[in-house]
Design an enzyme around this catalytic site. Structure first.
Site, PDB file in Angstrom:
ATOM      1  N   LYS A 130       1.476   8.029  -8.439  1.00  0.00           N
ATOM      2  CA  LYS A 130       2.051   6.889  -7.709  1.00  0.00           C
ATOM      3  C   LYS A 130       2.955   7.363  -6.572  1.00  0.00           C
ATOM      4  O   LYS A 130       2.850   6.906  -5.418  1.00  0.00           O
ATOM      5  CB  LYS A 130       2.844   5.995  -8.666  1.00  0.00           C
ATOM      6  CG  LYS A 130       3.644   4.902  -7.992  1.00  0.00           C
ATOM      7  CD  LYS A 130       2.785   3.892  -7.255  1.00  0.00           C
ATOM      8  CE  LYS A 130       3.656   2.972  -6.432  1.00  0.00           C
ATOM      9  NZ  LYS A 130       2.881   2.041  -5.601  1.00  0.00           N
ATOM     10  N   CYS A 169       8.268   0.505  -0.428  1.00  0.00           N
ATOM     11  CA  CYS A 169       7.468   1.531  -1.124  1.00  0.00           C
ATOM     12  C   CYS A 169       7.537   2.852  -0.368  1.00  0.00           C
ATOM     13  O   CYS A 169       8.044   3.844  -0.868  1.00  0.00           O
ATOM     14  CB  CYS A 169       6.002   1.112  -1.187  1.00  0.00           C
ATOM     15  SG  CYS A 169       5.705  -0.477  -1.864  1.00  0.00           S
TER      16      CYS A 169
HETATM   17  N1  SAJ Z   1       2.984   2.070   9.193  1.00  0.00           N
HETATM   18  C1  SAJ Z   1       2.879   2.912  10.299  1.00  0.00           C
HETATM   19  N2  SAJ Z   1       1.709   3.571  10.507  1.00  0.00           N
HETATM   20  C2  SAJ Z   1       0.641   3.430   9.664  1.00  0.00           C
HETATM   21  C3  SAJ Z   1       0.768   2.578   8.547  1.00  0.00           C
HETATM   22  C4  SAJ Z   1       1.946   1.906   8.322  1.00  0.00           C
HETATM   23  O1  SAJ Z   1       3.813   3.062  11.085  1.00  0.00           O
HETATM   24  O2  SAJ Z   1      -0.399   4.039   9.902  1.00  0.00           O
HETATM   25  C5  SAJ Z   1       4.254   1.397   8.925  1.00  0.00           C
HETATM   26  C6  SAJ Z   1       4.145  -0.107   8.868  1.00  0.00           C
HETATM   27  O3  SAJ Z   1       4.411  -0.686  10.124  1.00  0.00           O
HETATM   28  C7  SAJ Z   1       5.245  -0.467   7.857  1.00  0.00           C
HETATM   29  C8  SAJ Z   1       5.282   0.722   6.917  1.00  0.00           C
HETATM   30  O4  SAJ Z   1       4.666   1.800   7.627  1.00  0.00           O
HETATM   31  O5  SAJ Z   1       6.503  -0.586   8.505  1.00  0.00           O
HETATM   32  C9  SAJ Z   1       4.571   0.516   5.594  1.00  0.00           C
HETATM   33  O6  SAJ Z   1       3.294   0.003   5.884  1.00  0.00           O
HETATM   34  P1  SAJ Z   1       2.137  -0.035   4.727  1.00  0.00           P
HETATM   35  O7  SAJ Z   1       0.877  -0.466   5.385  1.00  0.00           O
HETATM   36  O8  SAJ Z   1       2.134   1.233   3.991  1.00  0.00           O
HETATM   37  O9  SAJ Z   1       2.578  -1.267   3.793  1.00  0.00           O
HETATM   38  P2  SAJ Z   1       3.394  -1.229   2.434  1.00  0.00           P
HETATM   39  O10 SAJ Z   1       4.737  -0.668   2.608  1.00  0.00           O
HETATM   40  O11 SAJ Z   1       3.294  -2.595   1.855  1.00  0.00           O
HETATM   41  O12 SAJ Z   1       2.563  -0.192   1.549  1.00  0.00           O
HETATM   42  C10 SAJ Z   1       1.876  -0.605   0.402  1.00  0.00           C
HETATM   43  C11 SAJ Z   1       1.791   0.600  -0.465  1.00  0.00           C
HETATM   44  N3  SAJ Z   1       1.247   0.154  -1.714  1.00  0.00           N
HETATM   45  C12 SAJ Z   1       1.922   0.444  -2.851  1.00  0.00           C
HETATM   46  O13 SAJ Z   1       2.932   1.096  -2.866  1.00  0.00           O
HETATM   47  C13 SAJ Z   1       1.346  -0.091  -4.090  1.00  0.00           C
HETATM   48  C14 SAJ Z   1       0.904   1.655   0.157  1.00  0.00           C
HETATM   49  O14 SAJ Z   1       0.670   2.689  -0.807  1.00  0.00           O
HETATM   50  C15 SAJ Z   1      -0.429   1.100   0.543  1.00  0.00           C
HETATM   51  O15 SAJ Z   1      -1.163   2.104   1.222  1.00  0.00           O
HETATM   52  C16 SAJ Z   1      -0.228  -0.087   1.463  1.00  0.00           C
HETATM   53  O16 SAJ Z   1       0.570  -1.064   0.744  1.00  0.00           O
HETATM   54  C17 SAJ Z   1      -1.578  -0.711   1.761  1.00  0.00           C
HETATM   55  O17 SAJ Z   1      -1.969  -0.587   2.924  1.00  0.00           O
HETATM   56  O18 SAJ Z   1      -2.184  -1.238   0.827  1.00  0.00           O
END
Ligand code: SAJ
Length: 445
Positions: A222, A276
């Site tokens: 995780k 996360c």
């Molecule tokens: N972000 C970037 N670049 C990227 C992807 C995201 O700058 O390439 C930023 C986003 O703008 C945001 C942050 O990172 O501010 C997090 O984005 P995220 O897409 O990872 O969304 P989260 O935080 O909801 O991540 C969750 C996580 N799931 C769990 O912890 C169960 C992550 O592991 C998953 O990959 C993500 O959801 C998902 O895309 O499902």
């Protein structure tokens, strides 16, 4: 009750379940088990949330397809009930723990909520109960924190009197129910038999693979899957900085790099928010520290990502100086305050960091966000007299903005693009002084 008897009760859906912590993880999982026919008790410390849930209304804000309807259905069907009273856990057969596990300002994990839940549960839990921690925890926490606390507070012995496992969640705001059903899950048991019983439980609601393993593996997987994402984002951000310095366009570079096999360069941008990704790498790092291992890559990735909102300020200063304006005398409109597009969740959002630093510099900052009530007023109105727009979140609604009209009301038409909102030629044609993360800056558009 023996593990075998418990597994039989689970298979017949006669096992009485409980979920401690009805937040964005606990509530959907409670609803899903209730939907398939289990009797589910939700235990929540916030009385107002309990009241709202027992009235059949979801306390979770933001777009969560299907959750409000499902909650109303299972509550009115008498399958899910919420309470603040831990005593009611005394007749439960399987209990899921979904409480918060944040890190403090020094990135040290804070387990107060988890410890309280375990101690309080331990005082009322009956013999033969299966306890499953779903919260994200540092590797080793099941063995070093959860097990001792439960044995101490119950006076019972693991695997003789109760069973214990760790099944981390993989949900994402906006897709809580969908992810719960369709994402595979690692199912960590303190014994292989416990893991199998846990699989028997989760297969009632998960339509994807369930991977039985031990607890330490579940804890590591995780935290690693989120540390992986954070490191990948940090790599993309560092390439963005290189592109700015040498005159490239990181978005074009990224598209072409990802044409190479086995490449998956993530999206650079204005920073990394949420509950996360910014936190889980530190849980992993804490375990390493506890074993005398000081990490380098994972903390540096955190530093790179945390610095991106400050890099936005650097771009802003360059842009304003190019038209002989001082940032401390400027008025800035920040577009997007949540941490993720199409979400109202602003926990740890890069915009929070940006706004705080700008206000510390005496900048006059306005905020717009289509999902967060105080900031929903019309962009055109807020842009009036501003010296720069700073796009921090790719909310869909920003694509429909008439930037020509917005430009007319600006004092200075500076556009700082934190998320690759514009393609390069759009920037040229639209008449803005455009500076974007990862793009050759200062092109007067
Ligand atoms: N972000 C970037 N670049 C990227 C992807 C995201 O700058 O390439 C930023 C986003 O703008 C945001 C942050 O990172 O501010 C997090 O984005 P995220 O897409 O990872 O969304 P989260 O935080 O909801 O991540 C969750 C996580 N799931 C769990 O912890 C169960 C992550 O592991 C998953 O990959 C993500 O959801 C998902 O895309 O499902």
């Amino acid at each position: 009750m023996s593990l075998h008897d418990l597994e039989m009760k689970i298979e017949r859906k006669e096992a009485k379940l409980a979920v401690i912590g009805l937040g964005y993880v606990g509530l959907p999982v409670a609803c899903k088990f209730a939907q398939v026919g289990f009797d589910v008790l939700g235990v929540e410390i916030q009385a107002d949330r309990v009241e709202r849930i027992n009235s059949g209304f979801s306390p979770v804000q933001g777009k969560e397809p299907g959750l409000a309807e499902l909650l109303n259905q299972v509550v009115s069907g008498g399958k899910l009930r919420a309470t603040t009273d831990y005593q009611e856990l005394s007749d439960r057969d399987a209990i899921l723990i979904d409480v918060e596990t944040p890190v403090d300002e020094n990135n040290v994990p804070q387990y107060e909520a988890l410890r309280t839940a375990l101690r309080t549960l331990g005082r009322v839990m009956r013999q033969g109960t299966l306890v499953i921690v779903e919260s994200t925890i540092a590797p080793g926490t099941m063995q070093s924190v959860v097990l001792p606390l439960l044995e101490e507070s119950t006076g019972m012995k693991l695997d003789r009197d109760f069973y214990l496992g760790n099944c981390p969640e993989r949900v994402m705001p906006g897709k809580l129910l969908q992810n719960l059903q369709t994402m595979s899950r690692v199912v960590g048991g303190m014994t292989p038999e416990t893991a199998e019983t846990m699989v028997a439980l989760y297969q009632h609601i998960v339509q994807a693979e369930l991977d039985p393993t031990d607890c330490i593996t579940a804890e590591i997987v995780k935290t690693v899957e989120n540390a992986y994402r954070d490191v990948q984002i940090a790599f993309a951000n560092e390439i963005a900085l290189i592109c700015e310095a040498v005159g490239g366009d990181v978005w074009k570079v990224r598209d072409l790099v990802n044409k190479a096999p086995y490449r998956n360069m993530h999206l650079p941008g204005a920073g990394v928010g949420g509950h996360c990704i910014p936190k889980d790498p530190w849980l992993l790092a804490q375990s390493a520290r506890d074993h005398g291992l000081s990490l380098r890559l994972i903390p540096v990735a955190r530093e790179i990502n945390n610095n991106m909102p400050l890099h936005i300020i650097e771009l802003l200063q360059i842009a304003l100086n190019s038209v002989d304006r001082e940032i401390c005398d400027s008025r800035i409109l920040v577009l997007g305050y949540s941490y993720l597009e199409e979400s109202d969740d602003s926990r740890n959002s890069p915009s929070r960091t940006l706004v705080k630093h700008l206000r510390d510099m005496s900048v006059d900052v306005l905020i717009h966000d289509p999902y967060i009530p105080p900031f929903q007023e019309d962009v055109l109105k807020k842009a009036k007299g501003c010296d720069a727009l700073v796009l921090m979140v790719r909310h869909q609604s920003y694509y429909t903005l008439d930037l020509g009209e917005v430009k007319k009301v600006m004092r200075v038409p500076i556009f700082i693009d934190g998320r690759g909102y514009f393609s390069s030629n759009q920037a040229q044609a639209s008449g803005w002084l455009y500076f974007g993360v990862g793009k050759v800056s200062g092109k007067s558009a």
